[in-house]
Design a protein around this motif. Structure first.
Motif, mmCIF file in Angstrom:
data_model
loop_
_atom_site.group_PDB
_atom_site.id
_atom_site.type_symbol
_atom_site.label_atom_id
_atom_site.label_comp_id
_atom_site.label_asym_id
_atom_site.label_seq_id
_atom_site.Cartn_x
_atom_site.Cartn_y
_atom_site.Cartn_z
ATOM 1 N N ASN A 15 0.840 -1.200 0.000
ATOM 2 C CA ASN A 15 0.000 0.000 0.000
ATOM 3 C C ASN A 15 0.873 1.247 0.000
ATOM 4 O O ASN A 15 1.850 1.351 0.743
ATOM 5 C CB ASN A 15 -0.911 -0.011 1.236
ATOM 6 C CG ASN A 15 -1.967 1.074 1.176
ATOM 7 O OD1 ASN A 15 -2.042 1.850 0.231
ATOM 8 N ND2 ASN A 15 -2.806 1.139 2.209
ATOM 9 N N LEU A 17 -0.981 3.746 6.683
ATOM 10 C CA LEU A 17 -2.243 3.886 7.409
ATOM 11 C C LEU A 17 -2.044 4.098 8.907
ATOM 12 O O LEU A 17 -2.944 4.595 9.599
ATOM 13 C CB LEU A 17 -3.108 2.654 7.168
ATOM 14 C CG LEU A 17 -3.513 2.392 5.699
ATOM 15 C CD1 LEU A 17 -4.393 1.151 5.604
ATOM 16 C CD2 LEU A 17 -4.211 3.606 5.113
ATOM 17 N N ASP A 18 -0.898 3.750 9.436
ATOM 18 C CA ASP A 18 -0.650 3.951 10.856
ATOM 19 C C ASP A 18 -0.399 5.416 11.198
ATOM 20 O O ASP A 18 -0.567 5.832 12.344
ATOM 21 C CB ASP A 18 0.547 3.115 11.312
ATOM 22 C CG ASP A 18 0.273 1.619 11.180
ATOM 23 O OD1 ASP A 18 -0.913 1.234 11.241
ATOM 24 O OD2 ASP A 18 1.247 0.853 11.014
ATOM 25 N N ILE A 54 -1.444 8.146 8.980
ATOM 26 C CA ILE A 54 -2.288 9.067 8.229
ATOM 27 C C ILE A 54 -3.219 9.824 9.167
ATOM 28 O O ILE A 54 -3.720 9.265 10.159
ATOM 29 C CB ILE A 54 -3.090 8.309 7.142
ATOM 30 C CG1 ILE A 54 -3.668 9.277 6.122
ATOM 31 C CG2 ILE A 54 -4.159 7.435 7.744
ATOM 32 C CD1 ILE A 54 -4.209 8.601 4.888
ATOM 33 N N MET A 81 -8.286 7.379 5.429
ATOM 34 C CA MET A 81 -7.771 6.386 6.383
ATOM 35 C C MET A 81 -7.992 4.952 5.929
ATOM 36 O O MET A 81 -7.220 4.059 6.298
ATOM 37 C CB MET A 81 -8.418 6.602 7.747
ATOM 38 C CG MET A 81 -7.861 7.779 8.507
ATOM 39 S SD MET A 81 -8.593 7.902 10.159
ATOM 40 C CE MET A 81 -7.704 9.318 10.827
ATOM 41 N N HIS A 82 -8.985 4.722 5.141
ATOM 42 C CA HIS A 82 -9.290 3.348 4.737
ATOM 43 C C HIS A 82 -8.924 3.074 3.277
ATOM 44 O O HIS A 82 -9.359 2.069 2.712
ATOM 45 C CB HIS A 82 -10.775 3.061 4.960
ATOM 46 C CG HIS A 82 -11.208 3.271 6.373
ATOM 47 N ND1 HIS A 82 -10.853 2.413 7.400
ATOM 48 C CD2 HIS A 82 -11.964 4.264 6.955
ATOM 49 C CE1 HIS A 82 -11.364 2.841 8.543
ATOM 50 N NE2 HIS A 82 -12.055 3.972 8.310
ATOM 51 N N SER A 83 -8.114 3.943 2.709
ATOM 52 C CA SER A 83 -7.706 3.754 1.307
ATOM 53 C C SER A 83 -6.568 2.738 1.206
ATOM 54 O O SER A 83 -5.680 2.689 2.074
ATOM 55 C CB SER A 83 -7.259 5.092 0.704
ATOM 56 O OG SER A 83 -8.310 6.033 0.713
ATOM 57 N N LYS A 84 -6.606 1.993 0.147
ATOM 58 C CA LYS A 84 -5.523 1.053 -0.160
ATOM 59 C C LYS A 84 -5.113 1.284 -1.611
ATOM 60 O O LYS A 84 -5.886 1.017 -2.530
ATOM 61 C CB LYS A 84 -5.976 -0.388 0.041
ATOM 62 C CG LYS A 84 -6.226 -0.734 1.500
ATOM 63 C CD LYS A 84 -6.590 -2.201 1.679
ATOM 64 C CE LYS A 84 -6.803 -2.539 3.154
ATOM 65 N NZ LYS A 84 -7.164 -3.976 3.350
#
Length: 328
Positions: free
Chosen positions: A298, A302-303, A305, A311-314
């Motif tokens: 990715n 995400l840790d 952001i 926050m839930h984007s990949k």
């Protein structure tokens, strides 16, 4: 008595002289006669010929090496006669007949048929040799420059646009046979990502700039005859530096407010992806290739952001670049 004896002696002398002269005329060998026995005649009854005719006869005489004989049944045949040798005219006609019957053989050199043909053959041979020597022998080093675009795939990836990227670095290549080699690079790459999304209250925009080192390692399968090759391998990206900016535009009750927040969309420090490369060896010094790298990690960290909308984007990015390698 004496008179008789003298008369007898004179008569004898006269008879002897007459006999000698007649014999000389008969044999033709007396001095000044000019006639000699015929040299071409053998046996009794041969006559006399002049000395000039005798010399000509000896020079032009033809000799026969065979005679006719009869076998036990009484049939006569020539046992030792040989066929005469052919003269130059007969031999020439025979050779011409054989040449007409013989199959035709092309003796024209290909270089004489088309003036462009020798150049074309030499050109292809030189290109082929340059490809083999430049890309199939010994350890090779080069400098690569590339440019391309990136596109993100994954969850909430539709709002991310195409991003440009540029890079360049050093290449090393080790042949392990006539049709296989291992190549690696150390590249410096700059990338730009952009984001545009909508929210319940307005519009969100984000941009990411990052610089990283890339280390691709691939196996190359070479086709010497055509100058093409393909490569399969992995690509490791190590982040050197990066920054981001998030812009938020809020419209509420006819009022518009804008907010900018820096470095709230961080990216990961290590990227790992698969690599596919297809290239063409132009000559001893230049190689062109089209490369695609699909990251398996990715893009966003995400840790760390801080933006709730992301926050839930990949984001699994694909990088497509066109490169040129200058061999050293």
């Amino acid at each position: 008595m004496k008179t008789f004896s003298l008369s007898n002696r004179l008569a004898v002398i006269l008879l002897a002289s007459t006999f000698a002269v007649s014999s000389a005329f008969a044999q033709g060998d007396f001095e000044g006669s000019g006639e000699v026995p015929d040299p071409n005649c053998v046996g009794d009854g041969c006559g006399f010929v002049s000395a000039d005719q005798a010399e000509q006869g000896e020079e032009s005489a033809s000799y026969s090496y065979g005679d006719n004989s009869s076998d036990e049944n009484g049939s006569a045949e020539n046992s030792s006669a040989e066929e005469p040798w052919p003269d130059s005219t007969e031999q020439a006609s025979a050779d011409s007949t054989e040449s007409e019957d013989a199959p035709e053989v092309a003796t024209t050199n290909i270089d004489e048929e088309d003036e462009d043909t020798p150049h074309y053959i030499q050109e292809n041979a030189a290109e082929y040799r340059a490809r083999k020597e430049g890309f199939s022998k010994g350890v090779q080093f080069g400098i690569r420059a590339a440019a391309g675009v990136s596109k993100s795939f994954g969850k909430h990836a539709s709002d991310w646009n195409l991003g440009p990227e540029f890079g360049g670095g050093l290449m090393a290549r080790l042949p392990l046979g006539r049709s296989f080699a291992v190549a690696t690079e150390l590249d410096f790459t700059y990338r730009l990502y952009s984001y545009e999304g909508k929210s319940d209250y307005g519009k969100n925009e984000a941009s990411i700039n990052e610089s990283l080192f890339e280390i691709p390692v691939m196996g190359q399968f070479i086709f010497d005859e055509d100058g093409f090759f393909i490569g399969l391998g992995v690509n490791l990206g190590l982040k050197m530096s990066g920054d981001s900016e998030f812009k938020q535009t809020i419209e509420f009750e006819g009022e518009t407010s804008k907010d900018k927040r820096p470095n709230t969309v961080p990216t990961v420090g290590v990227e790992i992806g698969g690599l596919f490369d297809i290239g063409y060896v132009v000559n001893r010094w230049l190689v062109l290739d089209l490369r695609a790298v699909q990251n398996l990690t990715n893009l966003l960290d995400l840790d760390l952001i801080a933006e709730s909308t992301l926050m839930h984007s990949k984001l699994y990015t694909m990088h497509i670049t066109l490169g040129a390698t200058f061999l050293l």
